[in-house]
Design a protein around this motif. Sequence first.
Motif, PDB file in Angstrom:
ATOM      1  N   GLU A 227       0.853  -1.167  -0.185  1.00  0.00           N
ATOM      2  CA  GLU A 227      -0.022  -0.073  -0.059  1.00  0.00           C
ATOM      3  C   GLU A 227       0.781   1.258   0.055  1.00  0.00           C
ATOM      4  OE1 GLU A 227      -2.462  -0.223   3.317  1.00  0.00           O
ATOM      5  OE2 GLU A 227      -3.495  -1.995   2.727  1.00  0.00           O
TER       6      GLU A 227
ATOM      7  N   LYS B 195      -5.129  -7.689   5.766  1.00  0.00           N
ATOM      8  CA  LYS B 195      -4.549  -6.731   4.859  1.00  0.00           C
ATOM      9  C   LYS B 195      -4.343  -7.532   3.502  1.00  0.00           C
ATOM     10  CE  LYS B 195      -2.848  -2.905   7.583  1.00  0.00           C
ATOM     11  NZ  LYS B 195      -1.550  -2.005   7.902  1.00  0.00           N
TER      12      LYS B 195
ATOM     13  N   SER C  16      -6.555  -6.821   0.831  1.00  0.00           N
ATOM     14  CA  SER C  16      -6.594  -5.675  -0.040  1.00  0.00           C
ATOM     15  C   SER C  16      -5.814  -5.502  -1.295  1.00  0.00           C
ATOM     16  CB  SER C  16      -5.913  -4.754   0.800  1.00  0.00           C
ATOM     17  OG  SER C  16      -4.412  -4.940   1.080  1.00  0.00           O
TER      18      SER C  16
ATOM     19  N   PRO D  26     -14.269   1.792   2.530  1.00  0.00           N
ATOM     20  CA  PRO D  26     -13.838   3.208   2.366  1.00  0.00           C
ATOM     21  C   PRO D  26     -12.483   3.347   1.272  1.00  0.00           C
ATOM     22  CG  PRO D  26     -13.895   2.116   4.559  1.00  0.00           C
ATOM     23  CD  PRO D  26     -14.226   1.189   3.676  1.00  0.00           C
TER      24      PRO D  26
ATOM     25  N   TRP E 178     -10.690   6.052   1.437  1.00  0.00           N
ATOM     26  CA  TRP E 178      -9.995   7.227   1.969  1.00  0.00           C
ATOM     27  C   TRP E 178      -9.357   6.887   3.264  1.00  0.00           C
ATOM     28  CZ3 TRP E 178     -11.571   9.400   6.265  1.00  0.00           C
ATOM     29  CH2 TRP E 178     -12.773   9.222   6.762  1.00  0.00           C
ATOM     30  N   GLU E 179      -8.468   7.586   3.692  1.00  0.00           N
ATOM     31  CA  GLU E 179      -7.766   7.243   4.849  1.00  0.00           C
ATOM     32  C   GLU E 179      -7.373   8.858   5.618  1.00  0.00           C
ATOM     33  OE1 GLU E 179      -5.989   2.909   6.050  1.00  0.00           O
ATOM     34  OE2 GLU E 179      -4.932   4.029   4.607  1.00  0.00           O
TER      35      GLU E 179
ATOM     36  N   TRP F 163      -5.493  10.973   9.152  1.00  0.00           N
ATOM     37  CA  TRP F 163      -4.980  11.100  10.525  1.00  0.00           C
ATOM     38  C   TRP F 163      -4.804  12.291  10.972  1.00  0.00           C
ATOM     39  CZ3 TRP F 163      -3.177   8.269   6.492  1.00  0.00           C
ATOM     40  CH2 TRP F 163      -3.143   7.007   6.393  1.00  0.00           C
TER      41      TRP F 163
ATOM     42  N   TYR G 255      -6.958   8.419  14.233  1.00  0.00           N
ATOM     43  CA  TYR G 255      -7.310   7.885  13.033  1.00  0.00           C
ATOM     44  C   TYR G 255      -8.637   8.307  12.534  1.00  0.00           C
ATOM     45  CZ  TYR G 255      -7.763   4.267   9.037  1.00  0.00           C
ATOM     46  OH  TYR G 255      -7.739   3.515   7.824  1.00  0.00           O
TER      47      TYR G 255
ATOM     48  N   ASN H 127     -10.791   7.651  10.031  1.00  0.00           N
ATOM     49  CA  ASN H 127     -11.725   6.603   9.441  1.00  0.00           C
ATOM     50  C   ASN H 127     -12.762   6.254  10.840  1.00  0.00           C
ATOM     51  OD1 ASN H 127      -9.648   6.836   7.732  1.00  0.00           O
ATOM     52  ND2 ASN H 127     -10.945   5.628   6.282  1.00  0.00           N
ATOM     53  N   ASP H 128     -12.160   6.236  11.997  1.00  0.00           N
ATOM     54  CA  ASP H 128     -12.805   5.362  13.187  1.00  0.00           C
ATOM     55  C   ASP H 128     -13.743   6.668  13.828  1.00  0.00           C
ATOM     56  OD1 ASP H 128     -11.677   3.176  12.678  1.00  0.00           O
ATOM     57  OD2 ASP H 128     -10.080   3.464  13.863  1.00  0.00           O
TER      58      ASP H 128
ATOM     59  N   ARG I  83      -5.195  10.416   2.742  1.00  0.00           N
ATOM     60  CA  ARG I  83      -4.916   9.944   1.262  1.00  0.00           C
ATOM     61  C   ARG I  83      -6.281   9.221   0.810  1.00  0.00           C
ATOM     62  NH1 ARG I  83      -1.163  12.264   2.310  1.00  0.00           N
ATOM     63  NH2 ARG I  83       1.021  11.824   2.399  1.00  0.00           N
TER      64      ARG I  83
ATOM     65  N   TYR J 288      -7.897   7.111  -2.383  1.00  0.00           N
ATOM     66  CA  TYR J 288      -7.559   5.976  -3.566  1.00  0.00           C
ATOM     67  C   TYR J 288      -8.751   5.819  -4.452  1.00  0.00           C
ATOM     68  CZ  TYR J 288      -4.846   4.947   0.765  1.00  0.00           C
ATOM     69  OH  TYR J 288      -4.088   5.253   1.766  1.00  0.00           O
TER      70      TYR J 288
END
Length: 864
Positions: free
Chosen positions: A57, A177, A180, A195, A197-198, A200, A213, A215-216, A233, A235
């Motif tokens: 990744e 992972k 993925s 998702p 995107w990510e 932080w 994070y 996403n959480d 980020r 994707y």
Amino acid sequence: MASNFSRHDIRRGLDALRWPLRWTWAGMLAEAIANALWPLMTIVLLVLAVLMLGLHELVAIEAVWIGAVVAAVAGIAALIYAFMRFRIPTGFAAMERLDASLPDRPIKALMDTQAIGATDDASTAVWRAHQQRMATRAAAAEAVPADLRIARRDPYAVRYVAAIAFAIALLFGSIFKVASVSDMTPGGQALAQGPVWEGWVESPRYTGRLTLYLNDIAEGPLQVPEGSLITLRMYGQVGALTLSETVSGRIDVPPASDSAQDFIVLQDGEIAINGPGGRTWNIEIIEDAAPVVSILEPPEAGTLGEMTLPFAAADDYGVEAGEARISLDLSEVTRRHGLTAAPEARPELIMPLPMPIVGTRTEFEENLIEDFSEHPWANLPVQVRLSVLDAAEQQTESDVHTMMLPGRRFFDPMAAAVIEQRRDLLWSRENSTRVSQILRAVSHRPDDVFRKQVTYLRLRKLVKRLETLVRLDQLDADTRDEIAEDLWGLAIELEEGDLADALDRMRRAQERLEQAMRDGASNAEIAELMQELRQATEDYMRQLAQQQSQENQQADEDGQEQGGERMQLSQDDLQAMMDRIQELMEQGRMAEAEQALKEFQEMMENMRVTQGEGGEGQSEGQQAMEGLSESLREQQGLSDQAFRDLQEQFNPNAQAGESDGNRGRNGGQGEGQSHEGQGGQGDGEGEGQSGDQAQSGDQQGQGSLADRQQALREELRRQQGALPGAGTPEGDAARDALDRAGEAMDNAEQALRNDDMAGAIDNQAQAMEALREGLQSLGEALAQEQNQQQGQGQQQADRQGPSSDPLGRDQNGSGSSENADGNIGDEDVYRRARDLLAEIRRRSAQGERPEQELDYLKRLLDRF
């Protein structure tokens, strides 16, 4: 029994080898698998480690495809290698390996048949006995372990690298992972199902907060520290997701569809990810408060001038550093005397503030401890500003605090005068002429203000150097600072004096305490000076006790008795007297304290005089000590006379005016005395001399002074020949010191004959210093010799009864007096406190008392 062994027995022996054969075959199968499949297993473990750690990744998709192709090609090659290498072991091969592991190969022997002599009974019996022995050996057979070592096929240990990488992936990666990888293939399902995107939120490191994070975190309000770094980020197809934010305040904003976005939160606002699966957060920043610092109390100064400034500092995340800036408060300076001239520009004093070494820095209290005694601003008004800095580089300054910059206080009048002129010289070089004139004026009569003539000579040389530089216009800043440094050292010597001798140190402590009482010193200064007096007194009394012990022992050895009465004083009595003096000073009763100190001085002087009165018998060592002491006094007399001759060279007209003041001081101790050599007795007689007589006395030639110096050198040589303590380290040290003294005396004599007074005085000072060292070493040698003879002296002392020292203590080493009573009577403490408070109030109401005493009484009332 050999004849009864049959084929049935052979078959039964072979059946016992069934399980060893099976285990041996299994081991051979494991060897075949390991040798054939180790390359494939290595490739599989490496690929799993990379996928579980998510390394795919972090690189471009093209790099992932290339890695996949390489892994596939390597896997195919490993499979081909496995098919070519792998062979299933046979049962016969397992039996061969098992038989080879046994001695004499018994399994093959059991399976053999008799080739010849089968019809011969004897031969058949021998064959069966052999088979019986082989069957016994075969019955003890054990499975052969498998040899799984493949180091010869993997010399670079690639298999271990793969195993370690896989172990790391198990600890720090995730098996999920691996799936993925499918999302990175064309037509993957990630864009539609999960998702894409990510994000932080990384708080500043100094806050100590964890990274969030995104996403959480659900949509809605989100509080983050000011200065947090947002990393996003995205994707998938470019443009499917876009970013909008109002928290960074950026002007040069990158395209909203960029797959990588990084910015810092500087203000409240909104962060929105627009597109499938996007979210929106309302950001509220947690502001970083600026640090604060303040001065808690006015600075405190020690007796030696060390400043202690307490301060407090605080910050929400901790103070990183701080500093104190001190500048001269020129508007508050009393512009008189040497401070009338405009001061030379000097930079601010900048000192780092001490920070806690352990514990938190969010809120703390510390003390800034510095010594500014040598700075030109010492004891002058200054302004102090403290500043502190936090990790966010926010700086805060405290309010300006005006105070007197603490510095060392000098109680000796001459030392205080030198320090004041040093300050004026550092204040401005325009004061240089005035400084030299004042120093000449205050040292006009050196015999009245200087304890040592060498000290006056140092001052005279400094003044002459200063005047020369001023006259030649060569007094620059560096030269001025060098002279100021020499003046500081001279003032320290004048203040502290020569503390090598216990009696001189005690007298010096008494003088400093007297001056402190007259100058209104603080409680801390008085306490420290009292402690100095206590230590000096204890050293002096210990010296007296040691001398008395030597005299008592000598009298015991010679069969003599110590006659006359001696003052006896216990240590408790001395302690009580000094406690009383300190108590009077702390109560502000300076007149009574000064009177008590004078009584204490008189008592110690009487004790010294009484101690000097002793029997007529003296040991060889005591005679040597007295002879060297007399030589030291005579050398001091010669040095004084040489110094006066040097004075007359600089100021020939001063002799007539100072003859009355110098009478009887021609190196002697009384009027009409002289210590100038062995036979000096004429020049100091009479109470006065005219100028012509003085000059004629000087013109008798320096040869007479040089002759007396030569005679003193001959006397020292005679004393060296009869010096005790030979062979001991202390005695050798005394002889070395006296050799140096004799060499210095020879140099002084030569300088006197060459009319070099300054050089003669320097050499005479070296001779006196060497004589003092010799006396000290000789005293140590005599003390060691006394300890060796203590047994005999103790037996005689036991027969004659215990003796006592000047403190009234028994000479048994206990250091205590049986009849000394140091207990203080009990009294009502509270009643005493009320009486003292009432007395303080009564005296503070009397306006006719001195202003210093009234200020002191007011401070006592404020405190209690």
